[in-house]
Motif scaffolding. Structure first.
Motif, mmCIF file in Angstrom:
data_model
loop_
_atom_site.group_PDB
_atom_site.id
_atom_site.type_symbol
_atom_site.label_atom_id
_atom_site.label_comp_id
_atom_site.label_asym_id
_atom_site.label_seq_id
_atom_site.Cartn_x
_atom_site.Cartn_y
_atom_site.Cartn_z
ATOM 1 N N PHE A 22 -14.052 4.661 0.938
ATOM 2 C CA PHE A 22 -14.803 4.905 -0.286
ATOM 3 C C PHE A 22 -16.286 5.133 -0.028
ATOM 4 O O PHE A 22 -17.048 5.379 -0.962
ATOM 5 N N LEU A 28 -14.079 10.237 -3.343
ATOM 6 C CA LEU A 28 -13.630 8.851 -3.443
ATOM 7 C C LEU A 28 -14.790 7.895 -3.673
ATOM 8 O O LEU A 28 -14.614 6.804 -4.218
ATOM 9 N N LYS A 42 -14.825 5.205 -6.642
ATOM 10 C CA LYS A 42 -15.173 3.788 -6.464
ATOM 11 C C LYS A 42 -16.302 3.379 -7.411
ATOM 12 O O LYS A 42 -16.272 2.291 -7.997
#
Length: 246
Positions: free
Chosen positions: A200, A216, A220
């Motif tokens: 992340f 990602l 997150k």
């Protein structure tokens, strides 16, 4: 202490001089930290927005040159590289602007979002890629499962998760999305990624050249904003778990 909160730390006065001196130091320190944070945040915002104009100019001029009839093959290839690189830089810039807006609580408005509807919309949006790869999609999510969050961020969250499941999948692979208890499980087939560290983390990406390495990170950040615990593991397939307990 919340660094994004402009309020200073406050303490009760003490009869002990040493504690009062320590209190004063804490106040000055928190004020300095907050000022530095806001300055850095403002710098990031300004840079991201200022980059948009020259990027648009480069893209427009390169597009004009591509329309020229006097270009040879090598010049066409060079211009195509410029266009692709500029487009990639523009997408990275937009992603950074989005992250800055999330940090600044720009998307405060909330609405009730039906998760199954969001998932089906994203599957439909990427249907051409799914068909091209021959991916089988299996969704088992209660149509009454709703989440309270900003509609744009909810859309962005699932768009990135579904896109990730397609990009890192294989030909004739699978995407399985199930809802159990209070957790949403998103699995997809595909080889293990050559990534070291936190998946992340911003700009951490695999050898996939189409990946910006920031999708990602956005996922997150959105999950953190709404206290959604997201985890990732790989055991013969990629597995994301979003826990909505909180």
């Amino acid at each position: 202490y919340n660094i994004s909160n402009p309020e200073l730390i406050s303490f009760e006065n003490s009869e002990i001089d040493e504690l009062n001196k320590l209190t004063e130091i804490f106040k000055k320190m928190s004020s300095k930290i907050s000022a530095d944070f806001n300055e850095q945040k403002e710098y990031t915002e300004n840079v991201s927005h200022e980059i948009q104009t020259p990027l648009a100019i480069i893209t427009a001029k390169a597009d004009e040159l591509l329309q020229s009839e006097n270009l040879n093959k090598n010049e066409m290839e060079q211009l195509e590289t410029i266009m692709n690189t500029t487009s990639r830089l523009a997408r990275i810039n937009q992603a950074l602007i989005l992250l800055t807006k999330i940090d600044n609580k720009f998307y405060a408005e909330k609405t009730s979002c039906i998760v199954l509807k969001l998932l089906n919309e994203k599957i439909e949006f990427y249907s051409h890629l799914i068909i091209e790869k021959g991916i089988e999609v299996e969704i088992d999510v209660d149509d009454k499962f709703e989440i309270l969050m900003n509609a744009y961020l909810a859309d962005t969250l699932f768009l990135n998760l579904i896109k990730n499941s397609i990009m890192h999948n294989i030909i004739d692979g699978k995407i399985q999305i199930h809802f159990h208890g209070q957790s949403l499980h998103i699995r997809n087939s595909g080889p293990e990624l050559d990534i070291k560290g936190n998946i992340f983390k911003r700009f951490v990406r695999s050898s996939n050249k189409d990946s910006l390495g920031i999708g990602l990170s956005i996922v997150k950040r959105i999950c953190d904003l709404y206290l959604i615990n997201i985890t990732y593991n790989y055991i013969n397939q990629h597995h994301f778990i979003l826990n909505f307990k909180k």
